[in-house]
Design a protein around this motif. Sequence first.
Motif, short mmCIF file in Angstrom:
data_model
loop_
_atom_site.label_atom_id
_atom_site.label_comp_id
_atom_site.label_asym_id
_atom_site.label_seq_id
_atom_site.Cartn_x
_atom_site.Cartn_y
_atom_site.Cartn_z
N ILE A 39 0.88 -1.18 0.00
CA ILE A 39 0.00 0.00 0.00
C ILE A 39 0.92 1.22 0.00
CG2 ILE A 39 -1.88 1.22 1.19
CD1 ILE A 39 -2.70 -1.60 0.49
N VAL A 40 0.88 2.00 -1.08
CA VAL A 40 1.85 3.08 -1.24
C VAL A 40 1.17 4.38 -1.69
CG1 VAL A 40 3.85 1.63 -1.80
CG2 VAL A 40 2.23 2.27 -3.59
N ASP A 41 1.94 5.49 -1.61
CA ASP A 41 1.39 6.79 -2.04
C ASP A 41 1.49 6.96 -3.55
OD1 ASP A 41 0.69 7.70 0.48
OD2 ASP A 41 2.75 8.33 0.90
N ASN A 42 2.56 6.41 -4.13
CA ASN A 42 2.72 6.56 -5.58
C ASN A 42 3.53 5.38 -6.12
OD1 ASN A 42 5.55 7.16 -5.12
ND2 ASN A 42 4.80 9.13 -4.36
N GLU A 97 7.28 4.97 -5.10
CA GLU A 97 7.50 4.31 -3.81
C GLU A 97 7.32 2.79 -3.96
OE1 GLU A 97 4.78 5.56 -0.70
OE2 GLU A 97 5.47 3.92 0.58
N LYS A 152 -6.48 1.95 -6.99
CA LYS A 152 -6.55 3.01 -5.98
C LYS A 152 -7.46 2.56 -4.85
CE LYS A 152 -5.29 7.13 -8.31
NZ LYS A 152 -5.64 8.28 -9.04
N ARG A 203 -9.17 3.73 -0.78
CA ARG A 203 -9.31 4.73 0.26
C ARG A 203 -8.81 4.11 1.55
NH1 ARG A 203 -12.99 7.03 4.01
NH2 ARG A 203 -14.40 5.26 3.98
N GLN A 204 -8.02 4.88 2.34
CA GLN A 204 -7.52 4.32 3.59
C GLN A 204 -8.66 4.15 4.58
OE1 GLN A 204 -3.62 5.86 5.07
NE2 GLN A 204 -4.03 7.39 3.53
N LYS A 206 -6.95 12.31 3.60
CA LYS A 206 -5.74 12.09 2.79
C LYS A 206 -6.13 11.59 1.41
CE LYS A 206 -2.23 12.52 5.74
NZ LYS A 206 -0.89 12.44 6.01
N LYS A 238 -6.18 9.22 -1.95
CA LYS A 238 -6.24 7.75 -2.01
C LYS A 238 -4.85 7.16 -2.11
CE LYS A 238 -10.80 6.90 -3.78
NZ LYS A 238 -11.62 6.69 -4.92
N LYS A 239 -4.69 5.92 -1.59
CA LYS A 239 -3.40 5.22 -1.75
C LYS A 239 -3.50 4.26 -2.95
CE LYS A 239 -1.15 5.97 2.40
NZ LYS A 239 0.25 5.98 2.69
N GLU A 253 -2.81 0.34 -4.15
CA GLU A 253 -2.48 -1.03 -3.71
C GLU A 253 -1.81 -1.72 -4.91
OE1 GLU A 253 -5.35 -4.04 -1.66
OE2 GLU A 253 -5.14 -4.53 -3.79
#
Length: 353
Positions: free
Chosen positions: A7-10, A13, A33, A35-36, A44, A46-47, A49
Motif C-alpha cells: 500500500i503506497v502513495d505513488n 514508492e 486506488k 481509500r484508507q 488524505k 487515495k493510496k 495497492e
Amino acid sequence: MIIKRYIVDNMNEAMTRIRYELGNDAVIVSQRKIRQKGIIGFIKPKKIEVTAAADDKSKKSKENSDKDKNESLQKEINELKEMMASLLGQKEQSKIKTQDRSKTKQRLLENDIPIEIIEDIYNAIKENNGNKKLSSKKIEKEIKLIIEKIIKINEKKDCRLQVFIGPTGVGKTTTIAKIASMYSLYQQKKVGLITIDTYRIGAVEQLKTYSDILGIPFKVALSIKDIPKAIDEMKECDVILIDTTGRNCKNMMQISETRKYVETINADIVHLVLSMTTKQGDIKKIIENYKTVNYNSLILTKVDETLTYGSILTSCFYGNVPISFITTGQNVPEDIEEANKDRLLKLVLGDDN
Ligand SMILES: Nc1nc2c(ncn2[C@@H]2O[C@H](COP(=O)(O)OP(=O)(O)OP(=O)(O)O)[C@@H](O)[C@H]2O)c(=O)[nH]1
Ligand SMILES: [Mg+2]
C-alpha cells in the motif's frame, strides 16, 4: 513464487520497495486506488495497492545483498531506541496535552459521538501533523475540519427517479410526502408517487392520502414486474418518488429483496432513510447491511426527537455518501430541511443548543 501486496502513495514508492524486497526481476501483477480505512481516508488522498510477484531465486540472490544492509539497519534500530528513551522523558509534558484534549473529547462524548470515531479523529490529527504537539485551539480547529470533510452534502437536487429505502418506521413515507409537497407546491414540478409497499397494512392508503391531497398521480406496484409499467405511466412527471417496505436490518433475505426492487427501478438516487433516534450501534449495522442495496444518499429523520447528535456523524462516517435532507417533525410538508453543512456541523459539535 512470492506474491506481496504493497500500500503506497505513488508508483515510485512501490517500485523502490518492490525492488528492495523482491529484487529487480519482480513483476507487477495488479494495481488499484484504495481509500484508507478510518478518518484518515477522508482527509488524505487515495493510496495505491500494488501486488507484485517474483521468483524465489531472484529473492535469494537479493538476500545476499541484504546482509550488508542488516548492519546499517541495526544502527538505525539503536538510534530509534535512544529516541524512544528521550520521548519517555517527555511524558510529563504530554500529560498537559492530554488534559487539554480531554475537554474537547468530553464535549464530543457528551454529544454521543462514539469513542471509536473520536479516537480515530485524534489519531488522524496526530498523523496529519507528524506527531507535533498542538494547542487545544488548534486541535479544536482540526477536529472541525475533519468533521466537515466527513459530512458530505448532496448537491444534486433534481434527480427524476428517486427511491426511498430503510428500516421500519423511520419515516420513509412521511418524508416522501414532504418532498413531494416541496417539489409540487413550491417548485411547481410534476410529481408522481409509486409505492411497492403492499406488505404493511395501511401503507398504500397512507401514500394515496398524500397524493390525493396534493392532486398528483399515484401507482401501486404489486410485484417487481409492475415497476417498469408504473414508471412508464408517469412519463409526464418531472420527479417520481418511490416508497418501499420497511425492512428489519438483521434480515438479509428482506434486504436482498429490496435490492432486487431497487435494481429493477434503476433510480437516479437511492435514499437510505435513517432515524436519528436509533442506537449508534444499530445505525452502524443498518448501514453495513444496506450497503448491498447501493444507496447513494442519506436522509436523516427525527432530528427533533433527540438531544444529542452523534448519530449524524455516525451515519455520515459509516455511510460515506452525501446527505440530502434532514427531517425535524411529523408535520407535512414543513418539517424538512435540505441538508446544510453549517447546520449539521453545529449539531455534531454541540454548538446548536
Ligand atoms: N418526530 C418525528 N416523527 C417523524 C418524523 N418523520 C416521520 N415521523 C413519524 O414516524 C412515524 C413513522 O413514519 P412513516 O413515514 O410511516 O415511516 P416508514 O418508514 O414509512 O414506516 P414503514 O413503512 O412502516 O417502514 C410516523 O408517526 C411519522 O409521523 C420526524 O422527522 N420527526
Ligand atoms: Mg412507509
